[in-house]
Design an enzyme around this catalytic site. Structure first.
Site, PDB file in Angstrom:
ATOM      1  N   TYR A  66       7.188  14.017  17.335  1.00 52.55           N
ATOM      2  CA  TYR A  66       6.033  14.535  16.581  1.00 52.55           C
ATOM      3  C   TYR A  66       6.515  15.649  15.672  1.00 52.55           C
ATOM      4  CZ  TYR A  66       1.454  12.632  17.427  1.00 52.55           C
ATOM      5  OH  TYR A  66       0.342  11.839  17.390  1.00 52.55           O
ATOM      6  N   GLU A  68       4.170  17.341  13.069  1.00 53.81           N
ATOM      7  CA  GLU A  68       3.100  17.775  12.158  1.00 53.81           C
ATOM      8  C   GLU A  68       3.503  19.093  11.517  1.00 53.81           C
ATOM      9  OE1 GLU A  68      -0.686  17.697  14.140  1.00 53.81           O
ATOM     10  OE2 GLU A  68      -0.357  15.629  14.770  1.00 53.81           O
ATOM     11  N   ASP A 243      -1.438   7.008 -10.170  1.00 50.83           N
ATOM     12  CA  ASP A 243      -1.047   6.197  -9.016  1.00 50.83           C
ATOM     13  C   ASP A 243      -0.032   5.163  -9.526  1.00 50.83           C
ATOM     14  OD1 ASP A 243      -0.808   4.301  -7.041  1.00 50.83           O
ATOM     15  OD2 ASP A 243      -2.945   4.230  -6.568  1.00 50.83           O
ATOM     16  N   THR A 272       3.624   4.207  -3.572  1.00 50.49           N
ATOM     17  CA  THR A 272       4.117   3.642  -2.329  1.00 50.49           C
ATOM     18  C   THR A 272       5.636   3.564  -2.486  1.00 50.49           C
ATOM     19  OG1 THR A 272       3.857   1.415  -3.216  1.00 50.49           O
ATOM     20  CG2 THR A 272       2.081   2.238  -1.820  1.00 50.49           C
ATOM     21  N   LYS A 275       7.006  -1.263  -2.799  1.00 50.91           N
ATOM     22  CA  LYS A 275       6.714  -2.343  -3.762  1.00 50.91           C
ATOM     23  C   LYS A 275       7.924  -2.485  -4.679  1.00 50.91           C
ATOM     24  CE  LYS A 275       1.736  -1.871  -3.373  1.00 50.91           C
ATOM     25  NZ  LYS A 275       1.067  -0.609  -3.115  1.00 50.91           N
ATOM     26  N   ARG A 281       7.829   0.425   4.072  1.00 47.43           N
ATOM     27  CA  ARG A 281       6.384   0.544   3.833  1.00 47.43           C
ATOM     28  C   ARG A 281       6.008   1.996   4.002  1.00 47.43           C
ATOM     29  NH1 ARG A 281       3.462  -4.179   4.472  1.00 47.43           N
ATOM     30  NH2 ARG A 281       1.784  -2.847   3.781  1.00 47.43           N
TER      31      ARG A 281
HETATM   32  N1  DSN Z   1      -2.204  -3.773  -1.150  1.00 47.95           N
HETATM   33  C1  DSN Z   1      -1.722  -3.227  -2.398  1.00 47.95           C
HETATM   34  C2  DSN Z   1      -1.559  -4.287  -3.432  1.00 47.95           C
HETATM   35  O1  DSN Z   1      -1.364  -5.420  -3.059  1.00 47.95           O
HETATM   36  O2  DSN Z   1      -1.587  -3.998  -4.613  1.00 47.95           O
HETATM   37  C3  DSN Z   1      -2.581  -2.149  -2.881  1.00 47.95           C
HETATM   38  O3  DSN Z   1      -3.293  -1.548  -1.859  1.00 47.95           O
END
Ligand code: DSN
Length: 480
Positions: A66, A68, A243, A272, A275, A281
């Protein structure tokens, strides 16, 4: 097989044996997932294949701690190694993106956006309010004052891109928490071209005067001029939040530079890490020094305990993205999206905005007489993994939709190039041309059922297998 491949193969074979000794069905599902991913055309725009180094980093005891709080300032003892990996992830992110500050704790993109929203509210609303009230701490407020502050926090305005234009749920979509915690308005795209109309965004911003202007997208197949978005934000006194969850890899790989790079223009950038950035992830926030202190309070104010093993994997992935090879990869992702788009248009298919200049294309399947849901299902039968997606002003709504979103990051990682993406477009068009919309039990038109002509799925699977065999996934990974 290289020494590293042999080590990776042996690490996974042994790990799966250990897992199987406790719950064999989990080991089996894990093996099967590798086989499934190896054997299908993965075109989900938000997915990729992380490297074995990134994947292996996640399977350790860093998970058991942990932590935090923030680096060097934790609510638990003994966090020195989590401090090390979190600081490394932040350092790599700052260097890679040229950011003043990086926060590696968010567990996902939605969490990163929540941290950003609350950071903006803390910095722009709560801080000044407390100062005016002559107080430093919400705990010192009377109940009556607290009610007033809550009213202020709960009455702020957010302007973001609508879901059907390509924005994300968290950009103010009413059913999402972002559409409930803010008074929201949404901007769309030009009905004729499908492109962002900056004058229309500016006009809306002038009228609505948002505290937060959100730019970025998850299904818009074009680049955004973030310098223009910052001008709009400055004119109305808004914080510009970008974003970049989908296109962070294109920013990291220097495909998006200048006005298309959000980092020099935005106050806060969220992303994120899995991607186009090709890491584990997870999520991340980049910010200017001005917003850093409020972002740094993300855990435990907004987030649960940070995941040490995932932050460690973020550090490894970001170190990979700082290598020159990542820039080559990112450029290929964008070039391949062009090839995919051209492959569709030359075969008569309709693309939202007429094409792409990022990593994704949005195919309008209504011309095939199908909903997105029918197209997605028929393609899956043929081993082509996509996701249905709304198109602007979609008559079929967000569940059935009229579109299919396709991205190039994953198959580019496998080594696909122009010819393979052109062939992929051909195979997808073949499936869609050979799919018929079904009927409901009452005999009316169904938005879900469909019939794919006999033999097409097998033919497409065989054609895909030829390409997939030439570009194996994790080529050195040989599971005993
Ligand atoms: N799940 C992501 C996407 O596929 O674009 C966004 O939340």
């Amino acid at each position: 097989m290289s020494d590293l491949d042999a080590l990776t193969s042996s690490a996974y074979s042994q790990a799966l044996e250990v897992i199987a000794s406790v719950e064999p069905r989990v080991a089996e599902a894990t093996r099967q997932e590798l086989a499934d991913q190896r054997g299908s055309l993965k075109l989900i725009a938000s997915e990729n294949y992380a490297s074995p180094a990134v994947l292996l980093t996640m399977g350790t005891w860093l998970s058991d701690k942990y932590a935090e709080g923030t680096v060097g300032h934790r609510f638990y003892a003994g966090c020195q190694n989590i401090d090390t990996v979190e600081a490394l992830a932040a350092e790599h992110a700052r260097e890679l993106f040229g950011a003043e500050y990086a926060y590696a704790q968010p567990h996902s993109g939605i969490d990163a956006n929540l941290v950003a929203f609350w950071s903006i509210l803390a910095h722009r609303v709560e801080g000044p309010w407390l100062e005016k009230a002559g107080s430093k701490n919400v705990n010192e407020l009377t109940e009556a004052d607290w009610e007033k502050l809550r009213h202020e926090l709960g009455n702020q305005r957010l302007l973001g891109m609508s879901l059907d234009a390509g924005g994300h749920l968290t950009h103010g979509f009413r059913p999402n928490i972002s559409g409930k915690m803010f008074h929201q308005q949404q901007y769309g795209t030009d009905p004729e071209t499908g492109l962002l109309d900056y004058d229309a965004v500016a006009a809306k911003a002038r009228e609505f005067k948002p505290l937060v202007l959100v730019a970025g997208y998850s299904a818009y197949p074009r680049r955004v001029n973030f310098a223009k978005m910052r001008e709009i934000a400055d004119e109305v006194g808004a914080t510009l939040m970008v974003d970049m969850a989908h296109f962070a890899g294109l920013v990291a790989g220097k495909v998006f530079t200048g006005d298309e790079d959000p980092v020099p223009h935005a106050h806060i950038v969220t992303t994120t890490t899995h991607k186009s950035l090709r890491g584990p992830r997870g999520g991340m926030v980049l910010a200017t020094e001005e917003y850093a202190p409020s972002v740094d309070r993300g855990c435990p104010m907004v987030l649960g305990g940070p995941l040490g093993h995932v932050m460690a994997a973020k550090a490894v992935a970001l170190a990979e993205a700082r290598q020159p090879a990542f820039q080559t990869y990112a450029q290929r992702v964008a070039d391949n999206a062009q090839s995919l788009a051209e492959g569709f248009t030359k075969r008569g298919a309709t693309l939202v905005t007429g094409g792409t200049d990022n990593h994704l294309v949005l195919l309008d399947v209504s011309g095939f007489g199908l909903t997105g849901r029918q197209a997605e299902s028929a393609l899956l039968d043929a081993g082509v993994v996509t996701n249905r997606n709304s198109v602007p002003a979609d008559p079929n709504g967000a569940w059935y939709t009229s579109g299919i979103r396709l991205g190039t990051p994953a198959l580019t990682t496998r080594g696909f190039g122009h010819d393979e993406f052109d062939r992929t477009a051909e195979l997808i068009v073949e499936v869609l041309r050979n799919t018929e919309a079904g009927t409901t039990k009452a005999g009316g038109p169904s938005k879900a059922s469909y019939a794919l002509a006999d033999g097409v799925a097998a033919k497409v699977r065989d054609a895909s297998a030829e390409m997939l065999d030439k570009h194996p996934l994790y080529p050195g990974l040989d599971l005993a």
